[in-house]
Motif scaffolding. Structure first.
Motif, PDB file in Angstrom:
ATOM      1  N   GLY A  31       0.815  -1.207   0.000  1.00  0.00           N
ATOM      2  CA  GLY A  31       0.000   0.000   0.000  1.00  0.00           C
ATOM      3  C   GLY A  31       0.848   1.255   0.000  1.00  0.00           C
ATOM      4  O   GLY A  31       2.083   1.190   0.045  1.00  0.00           O
ATOM      5  N   PRO A  32       0.213   2.438  -0.060  1.00  0.00           N
ATOM      6  CA  PRO A  32       0.955   3.697  -0.149  1.00  0.00           C
ATOM      7  C   PRO A  32       1.931   3.925   0.996  1.00  0.00           C
ATOM      8  O   PRO A  32       3.055   4.391   0.768  1.00  0.00           O
ATOM      9  CB  PRO A  32      -0.153   4.754  -0.152  1.00  0.00           C
ATOM     10  CG  PRO A  32      -1.361   4.049  -0.654  1.00  0.00           C
ATOM     11  CD  PRO A  32      -1.250   2.648  -0.146  1.00  0.00           C
ATOM     12  N   ALA A  33       1.549   3.607   2.230  1.00  0.00           N
ATOM     13  CA  ALA A  33       2.419   3.884   3.373  1.00  0.00           C
ATOM     14  C   ALA A  33       3.713   3.091   3.283  1.00  0.00           C
ATOM     15  O   ALA A  33       4.808   3.619   3.537  1.00  0.00           O
ATOM     16  CB  ALA A  33       1.692   3.548   4.679  1.00  0.00           C
ATOM     17  N   ALA A  34       3.623   1.816   2.901  1.00  0.00           N
ATOM     18  CA  ALA A  34       4.820   0.980   2.778  1.00  0.00           C
ATOM     19  C   ALA A  34       5.712   1.473   1.642  1.00  0.00           C
ATOM     20  O   ALA A  34       6.946   1.470   1.762  1.00  0.00           O
ATOM     21  CB  ALA A  34       4.423  -0.476   2.538  1.00  0.00           C
ATOM     22  N   ALA A  35       5.105   1.909   0.545  1.00  0.00           N
ATOM     23  CA  ALA A  35       5.896   2.413  -0.574  1.00  0.00           C
ATOM     24  C   ALA A  35       6.626   3.694  -0.187  1.00  0.00           C
ATOM     25  O   ALA A  35       7.809   3.871  -0.513  1.00  0.00           O
ATOM     26  CB  ALA A  35       4.999   2.664  -1.782  1.00  0.00           C
ATOM     27  N   ILE A  36       5.937   4.594   0.507  1.00  0.00           N
ATOM     28  CA  ILE A  36       6.571   5.833   0.959  1.00  0.00           C
ATOM     29  C   ILE A  36       7.739   5.518   1.888  1.00  0.00           C
ATOM     30  O   ILE A  36       8.806   6.142   1.809  1.00  0.00           O
ATOM     31  CB  ILE A  36       5.544   6.751   1.641  1.00  0.00           C
ATOM     32  CG1 ILE A  36       4.549   7.283   0.600  1.00  0.00           C
ATOM     33  CG2 ILE A  36       6.230   7.917   2.351  1.00  0.00           C
ATOM     34  CD1 ILE A  36       3.374   8.040   1.193  1.00  0.00           C
ATOM     35  N   ALA A  37       7.564   4.518   2.754  1.00  0.00           N
ATOM     36  CA  ALA A  37       8.660   4.110   3.644  1.00  0.00           C
ATOM     37  C   ALA A  37       9.848   3.590   2.847  1.00  0.00           C
ATOM     38  O   ALA A  37      11.010   3.869   3.174  1.00  0.00           O
ATOM     39  CB  ALA A  37       8.167   3.031   4.619  1.00  0.00           C
TER      40      ALA A  37
END
Length: 407
Positions: A299-305
């Motif tokens: 998801g977006p949060a993991a990708a941003i991390a």
């Protein structure tokens, strides 16, 4: 005031401030262009192929701009080249903002591409001359300014999108900021007497073997391929593949550049302590871990991390490439050397924007982000071409081997 109409500065300290501003303005406006891609796509009905063509156009014409910067610097000075480039960014930015159709948009993007090349080359010329003046490694700090500008640009677009500010107004405001910064700080840059007047003993005596020079260039190409893969496709990856909002999508680049800011602010200290080779290896390893997270993000949060982790490492390598090249010569010979080395930048952007884009279009953007992972592995292998121990940041009086530039 000097004979050429500029107020004398306490070189290189004031020039360092001015060149940091120039780096910041370059990063700021590039982030505005790249994180605004989803809105440009909606505004003109662009597909991924059109975005890919725009990226290729900018990269090709940026190479023309780098060659133009060499001619301007050799004829006048790197200060003149840099001020002209910042002015052209502002003009091209206004053209992009006011473009009524795709044809005019691409013409304006072409002008922006030339400007990017001029500014890229000229800021690095100034950075190496300033490093010579300091007599120690300081080049990463300029790239930290670029990262800070890029963060501000991404957050600027995110804020404007969240407030429903029309894209043309966002772009015009950004162009005005670049123009004001260039006019205000341009006179503080190093002029001919402080930069291009350096002796060129190293070039006359011979510099390094062509093999090592090309290896540094390839390393730089890989770093910029990664940077553009993040800049061009991160927002689209989050919005389309991971189903985030436009405002959230812009945060991927902000996370990457935020982490790179941290790495670049401390990069000079790490290089002075451990040497360029060890820093390149560590940076490449961290970058590989980050892109492994990006490619497998649910998801977006993991990708941003993942983008944040990758940004801690890989962006530190680019200033090291120019720092290594800066030890080869001085004066106008250094202007030419930096401009030609800068061409590897656009080879990298063509790969990052082109090859990654084609792979993403034919498979998925998730698969496309496996390429930056492979680039990080290649960068780890390239570390052996960098100095094992810290250097003073200045060119030696002489060095054996083959010259990479002909006079």
């Amino acid at each position: 005031m000097t004979a050429d109409g500029y107020t004398p500065v306490s070189a290189p300290r004031a020039a360092r401030v001015a060149n940091s501003v120039a780096f910041g303005l370059q990063g700021f406006f590039l982030a505005v262009i790249l994180t605004g891609l989803p809105q440009q796509r909606d505004r003109f009905g662009l597909g991924d192929i059109a975005i890919l063509l725009a990226t290729v156009l900018i990269s090709l014409l940026a190479a023309v701009g780098s060659v133009t910067a060499e001619q301007l610097a050799v004829r006048w000075s790197s200060r003149t080249a840099l001020r002209a480039g910042l002015g052209l960014i502002a003009v091209a930015g206004a053209g992009i903002a006011l473009a009524p159709d795709i044809a005019v948009l691409f013409v304006a993007l072409g002008g922006y591409g030339v400007a990017v090349g001029v500014v890229d080359a000229a800021t690095n010329m100034q950075a190496v001359f300033i490093q010579h003046g300091y007599g120690k490694i300081v080049l990463s700090s300029f790239y930290a300014a670029w990262s800070a500008g890029s963060i501000l640009g991404a957050l600027f677009v995110s804020a404007c999108a969240g407030a429903d500010v029309p894209l043309p107004v966002t772009l015009l405001t950004a162009a005005a900021i670049v123009l004001a910064g260039g006019l205000g700080f341009g006179p503080w840059l190093l002029g001919t007497r402080q930069a291009e007047a350096e002796p060129e003993e190293a070039a006359a005596a011979g510099t390094v073997a062509l093999r090592a020079y090309l290896a540094i260039g390839v390393a730089m190409a890989l770093v910029f391929a990664v940077d553009l893969a993040v800049g061009n496709w991160s927002a689209l990856y989050l919005r389309d593949d991971l189903e985030s909002s436009t405002a959230t999508a812009a945060l991927a680049l902000a996370a990457y550049q935020g982490a790179s800011l941290t790495g670049r602010l401390t990069g000079d200290l790490w290089v002075r302590r451990f040497g360029p080779r060890a820093v390149v290896r560590a940076a490449a390893a961290i970058g590989a871990i980050g892109f492994a997270l990006v490619a497998t993000a649910p998801g977006p949060a993991a990708a941003i991390a993942g983008f944040l982790v990758a940004g801690i490492g890989l962006p530190v390598i680019a200033p090291l490439c120019f720092s290594e090249a800066g030890q080869l010569t001085g004066g106008r010979g250094l202007d030419a050397l930096i401009a030609r080395l800068n061409l590897f930048n656009y080879v990298g952007t063509l790969v990052g924007g082109g090859v990654v884009g084609v792979l993403a279009d034919t498979t998925s953007r998730r698969i496309g982000y496996l390429l930056p992972l492979l680039f990080a592995v290649a960068l780890f292998a390239s570390a052996r071409f960098f100095h094992a121990r810290p250097t003073s940041g200045t060119p030696p009086a002489s060095r054996s081997g083959r010259a990479v530039l002909g006079e």
